[in-house]
Design a protein around this motif. Structure first.
Motif, PDB file in Angstrom:
ATOM      1  N   ASN A  89       0.834  -1.208   0.000  1.00  0.00           N
ATOM      2  CA  ASN A  89       0.000   0.000   0.000  1.00  0.00           C
ATOM      3  C   ASN A  89       0.867   1.255   0.000  1.00  0.00           C
ATOM      4  OD1 ASN A  89      -2.437  -1.362  -0.044  1.00  0.00           O
ATOM      5  ND2 ASN A  89      -2.618  -1.424   2.169  1.00  0.00           N
ATOM      6  N   LYS A  90       1.970   1.207   0.745  1.00  0.00           N
ATOM      7  CA  LYS A  90       2.888   2.345   0.789  1.00  0.00           C
ATOM      8  C   LYS A  90       3.524   2.553  -0.572  1.00  0.00           C
ATOM      9  CE  LYS A  90       6.949   4.125   3.230  1.00  0.00           C
ATOM     10  NZ  LYS A  90       7.952   3.848   4.285  1.00  0.00           N
ATOM     11  N   LYS A  91       3.856   1.456  -1.255  1.00  0.00           N
ATOM     12  CA  LYS A  91       4.437   1.551  -2.597  1.00  0.00           C
ATOM     13  C   LYS A  91       3.455   2.178  -3.562  1.00  0.00           C
ATOM     14  CE  LYS A  91       6.398  -1.287  -6.303  1.00  0.00           C
ATOM     15  NZ  LYS A  91       6.727  -2.672  -6.732  1.00  0.00           N
ATOM     16  N   GLY A  92       2.167   1.783  -3.440  1.00  0.00           N
ATOM     17  CA  GLY A  92       1.136   2.341  -4.311  1.00  0.00           C
ATOM     18  C   GLY A  92       0.974   3.836  -4.102  1.00  0.00           C
ATOM     19  N   ARG A  93       0.985   4.290  -2.835  1.00  0.00           N
ATOM     20  CA  ARG A  93       0.865   5.716  -2.552  1.00  0.00           C
ATOM     21  C   ARG A  93       2.035   6.478  -3.129  1.00  0.00           C
ATOM     22  NH1 ARG A  93      -0.870   3.725   2.554  1.00  0.00           N
ATOM     23  NH2 ARG A  93       1.172   4.116   3.461  1.00  0.00           N
ATOM     24  N   SER A  94       3.238   5.908  -3.039  1.00  0.00           N
ATOM     25  CA  SER A  94       4.432   6.568  -3.563  1.00  0.00           C
ATOM     26  C   SER A  94       4.363   6.685  -5.072  1.00  0.00           C
ATOM     27  CB  SER A  94       5.687   5.782  -3.152  1.00  0.00           C
ATOM     28  OG  SER A  94       5.815   5.730  -1.757  1.00  0.00           O
TER      29      SER A  94
ATOM     30  N   SER B 241       4.151  21.729  10.130  1.00  0.00           N
ATOM     31  CA  SER B 241       3.171  22.187  11.100  1.00  0.00           C
ATOM     32  C   SER B 241       1.898  22.705  10.429  1.00  0.00           C
ATOM     33  CB  SER B 241       3.773  23.304  11.972  1.00  0.00           C
ATOM     34  OG  SER B 241       4.091  24.437  11.180  1.00  0.00           O
ATOM     35  N   ILE B 242       1.979  22.979   9.112  1.00  0.00           N
ATOM     36  CA  ILE B 242       0.818  23.466   8.382  1.00  0.00           C
ATOM     37  C   ILE B 242      -0.152  22.318   8.160  1.00  0.00           C
ATOM     38  CG2 ILE B 242       0.016  24.510   6.228  1.00  0.00           C
ATOM     39  CD1 ILE B 242       2.709  25.896   6.004  1.00  0.00           C
ATOM     40  N   LYS B 243      -1.420  22.554   8.366  1.00  0.00           N
ATOM     41  CA  LYS B 243      -2.436  21.518   8.182  1.00  0.00           C
ATOM     42  C   LYS B 243      -2.498  21.102   6.725  1.00  0.00           C
ATOM     43  CE  LYS B 243      -7.278  20.497   9.116  1.00  0.00           C
ATOM     44  NZ  LYS B 243      -8.571  21.047   9.622  1.00  0.00           N
ATOM     45  N   LYS B 244      -2.473  19.808   6.477  1.00  0.00           N
ATOM     46  CA  LYS B 244      -2.498  19.307   5.112  1.00  0.00           C
ATOM     47  C   LYS B 244      -3.871  19.546   4.487  1.00  0.00           C
ATOM     48  CE  LYS B 244       0.684  15.522   6.160  1.00  0.00           C
ATOM     49  NZ  LYS B 244       0.844  14.050   6.193  1.00  0.00           N
ATOM     50  N   PRO B 245      -3.881  20.007   3.217  1.00  0.00           N
ATOM     51  CA  PRO B 245      -5.177  20.163   2.545  1.00  0.00           C
ATOM     52  C   PRO B 245      -5.817  18.806   2.303  1.00  0.00           C
ATOM     53  CG  PRO B 245      -3.351  20.501   1.002  1.00  0.00           C
ATOM     54  CD  PRO B 245      -2.746  20.397   2.375  1.00  0.00           C
ATOM     55  N   LYS B 246      -7.149  18.770   2.323  1.00  0.00           N
ATOM     56  CA  LYS B 246      -7.873  17.518   2.139  1.00  0.00           C
ATOM     57  C   LYS B 246      -8.583  17.514   0.793  1.00  0.00           C
ATOM     58  CE  LYS B 246      -8.673  16.756   7.087  1.00  0.00           C
ATOM     59  NZ  LYS B 246      -9.691  16.530   8.141  1.00  0.00           N
ATOM     60  N   ILE B 247      -8.841  16.331   0.297  1.00  0.00           N
ATOM     61  CA  ILE B 247      -9.547  16.181  -0.961  1.00  0.00           C
ATOM     62  C   ILE B 247     -10.950  15.663  -0.683  1.00  0.00           C
ATOM     63  CG2 ILE B 247      -8.650  13.847  -1.306  1.00  0.00           C
ATOM     64  CD1 ILE B 247      -8.728  14.362  -4.305  1.00  0.00           C
ATOM     65  N   CYS B 248     -11.918  16.254  -1.350  1.00  0.00           N
ATOM     66  CA  CYS B 248     -13.306  15.823  -1.217  1.00  0.00           C
ATOM     67  C   CYS B 248     -13.833  15.497  -2.603  1.00  0.00           C
ATOM     68  CB  CYS B 248     -14.137  16.917  -0.561  1.00  0.00           C
ATOM     69  SG  CYS B 248     -15.890  16.483  -0.407  1.00  0.00           S
TER      70      CYS B 248
ATOM     71  N   GLN C 196      -9.341   9.303   2.379  1.00  0.00           N
ATOM     72  CA  GLN C 196      -8.496   8.814   3.471  1.00  0.00           C
ATOM     73  C   GLN C 196      -7.175   8.266   2.941  1.00  0.00           C
ATOM     74  OE1 GLN C 196     -10.314   5.773   5.848  1.00  0.00           O
ATOM     75  NE2 GLN C 196      -8.606   5.647   7.276  1.00  0.00           N
ATOM     76  N   LEU C 197      -7.232   7.566   1.811  1.00  0.00           N
ATOM     77  CA  LEU C 197      -6.008   7.008   1.228  1.00  0.00           C
ATOM     78  C   LEU C 197      -5.052   8.106   0.782  1.00  0.00           C
ATOM     79  CD1 LEU C 197      -7.581   4.171  -0.955  1.00  0.00           C
ATOM     80  CD2 LEU C 197      -6.168   3.835   1.069  1.00  0.00           C
ATOM     81  N   ILE C 198      -5.615   9.154   0.187  1.00  0.00           N
ATOM     82  CA  ILE C 198      -4.790  10.220  -0.369  1.00  0.00           C
ATOM     83  C   ILE C 198      -4.245  11.142   0.714  1.00  0.00           C
ATOM     84  CG2 ILE C 198      -4.856  12.243  -1.903  1.00  0.00           C
ATOM     85  CD1 ILE C 198      -6.946  10.714  -3.565  1.00  0.00           C
ATOM     86  N   SER C 199      -4.898  11.186   1.868  1.00  0.00           N
ATOM     87  CA  SER C 199      -4.504  12.118   2.923  1.00  0.00           C
ATOM     88  C   SER C 199      -3.075  11.896   3.407  1.00  0.00           C
ATOM     89  CB  SER C 199      -5.471  12.010   4.107  1.00  0.00           C
ATOM     90  OG  SER C 199      -5.383  10.723   4.704  1.00  0.00           O
ATOM     91  N   GLY C 200      -2.572  10.679   3.234  1.00  0.00           N
ATOM     92  CA  GLY C 200      -1.213  10.396   3.690  1.00  0.00           C
ATOM     93  C   GLY C 200      -0.141  10.653   2.654  1.00  0.00           C
TER      94      GLY C 200
ATOM     95  N   GLU D  41      -1.676  21.546  -2.580  1.00  0.00           N
ATOM     96  CA  GLU D  41      -3.076  21.773  -2.917  1.00  0.00           C
ATOM     97  C   GLU D  41      -3.339  21.686  -4.412  1.00  0.00           C
ATOM     98  OE1 GLU D  41      -6.671  24.815  -1.627  1.00  0.00           O
ATOM     99  OE2 GLU D  41      -4.615  25.154  -0.954  1.00  0.00           O
ATOM    100  N   ASP D  42      -2.394  22.169  -5.248  1.00  0.00           N
ATOM    101  CA  ASP D  42      -2.626  22.113  -6.692  1.00  0.00           C
ATOM    102  C   ASP D  42      -2.642  20.674  -7.195  1.00  0.00           C
ATOM    103  OD1 ASP D  42       0.048  21.764  -6.153  1.00  0.00           O
ATOM    104  OD2 ASP D  42       0.766  22.915  -7.864  1.00  0.00           O
ATOM    105  N   SER D  43      -1.815  19.811  -6.599  1.00  0.00           N
ATOM    106  CA  SER D  43      -1.797  18.405  -6.982  1.00  0.00           C
ATOM    107  C   SER D  43      -3.085  17.698  -6.577  1.00  0.00           C
ATOM    108  CB  SER D  43      -0.601  17.687  -6.341  1.00  0.00           C
ATOM    109  OG  SER D  43       0.600  18.278  -6.762  1.00  0.00           O
ATOM    110  N   LEU D  44      -3.588  18.045  -5.381  1.00  0.00           N
ATOM    111  CA  LEU D  44      -4.863  17.482  -4.936  1.00  0.00           C
ATOM    112  C   LEU D  44      -5.995  17.892  -5.866  1.00  0.00           C
ATOM    113  CD1 LEU D  44      -4.609  17.995  -1.080  1.00  0.00           C
ATOM    114  CD2 LEU D  44      -4.549  15.831  -2.304  1.00  0.00           C
ATOM    115  N   GLY D  45      -5.917  19.110  -6.368  1.00  0.00           N
ATOM    116  CA  GLY D  45      -6.932  19.578  -7.298  1.00  0.00           C
ATOM    117  C   GLY D  45      -6.955  18.767  -8.579  1.00  0.00           C
TER     118      GLY D  45
END
Length: 266
Positions: A67-72, A100-107, A223-227, A232-236
């Motif tokens: 799973n870690k390999k897939g995320r990478s 320390s900055i809060k990570k942007p989330k994807i919806c 949840q998978l992408i949050s890690g 933010e532009d990549s999440l978009g």
């Protein structure tokens, strides 16, 4: 066939068994000795493990590594393909430099009609003990290929995003195969899952399951992408492509989703 061979595993014994790099639960149905390997399954005794805490820990470790390999893989793809054409941004521009900055989330917005399917799917399994009939047709692999063809046609065969859409579609397939057994099943479905893995051991999960479980993956993506630690532009970009796929699934829901679930015999 050798005689008086002492077997390491007994009939009806619960075991763990390698399928490719993954380890799945299985059961010994019969015991027969061959000098090398079974002529049909190509399964050697070295691919079978005792069902104990040590080997269960090994199973969990392998799943986490894959799973870690897939995320990478997806993270790298997104980072490298959001550059200006002919240029490459430095990787650190896509990462949060300040932890320390809060990570942007994807919806990912789920259409109401698909939400209704999700609710009914949950009730079928968890309240009525009904199950998706397997193997499904069309399969997840079929649906992903349909979407790939559809997108190429709507774009006139000309990609304007340097291939990122195709990479994300491939990532959906990867995640489905790796996450089905660990994230996308309800508890009551695990027995059916083990039976399918035993019966179709040469097939990937995406060649057995269909739209019902693929839809569950889209709900799990935030949840998978949050890690992934994406900017933010990549999440978009991810949101745009995954939303497009989800809308395609919605438009073709009458073709892809099963009408009736079935009762599994004990």
């Amino acid at each position: 066939m050798a005689q008086n061979k002492e077997f390491l595993y007994q009939q009806n014994e619960k075991i763990l068994c390698y399928h490719g790099p993954m380890i799945y639960e299985a059961k010994i149905l019969d015991s027969e000795y061959y000098e090398n390997k079974h002529p049909k399954s190509n399964l050697t005794e070295s691919r079978v493990l005792k069902f104990n805490e040590t080997n269960l820990a090994k199973q969990k470790q392998i799943e986490e590594q894959l799973n870690k390999k897939g995320r990478s893989t997806i993270k790298k793809t997104v980072q490298e393909t959001t550059t200006e054409k002919g240029k490459k941004r430095r990787r650190d521009t896509l990462l949060d430099k300040d932890e320390s900055i809060k990570k942007p989330k994807i919806c990912i917005p789920v259409p109401d009609s698909l939400r209704a399917i999700l609710v009914q799917d949950w009730e079928n399994v968890n309240k009525s003990s009904l199950f998706v009939p397997l193997p499904r047709k069309p399969t997840v692999s079929d649906i992903i290929e349909h979407y790939r063809i559809y997108r190429n046609k709507t774009k006139g065969g000309q990609e304007t995003d340097d291939g990122i859409a195709d990479e994300i579609i491939t990532g959906v397939l990867f995640y489905f195969n790796k996450c089905l057994g660990s994230r996308l099943l309800y508890q009551l479905e695990r027995k059916q899952y083990r039976e399918m893995r035993y019966k179709f051991e040469r097939l990937h999960n995406s060649q057995i399951y269909g739209a019902e479980h693929l839809l569950r993956l889209f709900v799990s993506f935030p949840q998978l992408i949050s890690g992934m630690n994406l900017a933010e532009d990549s999440l978009g970009i991810l949101k745009e492509h995954l939303t497009g796929f989800l809308n395609f699934l919605n438009e073709n829901r009458k073709e892809y989703f099963v009408d009736e679930y079935q009762k599994i015999k004990d």
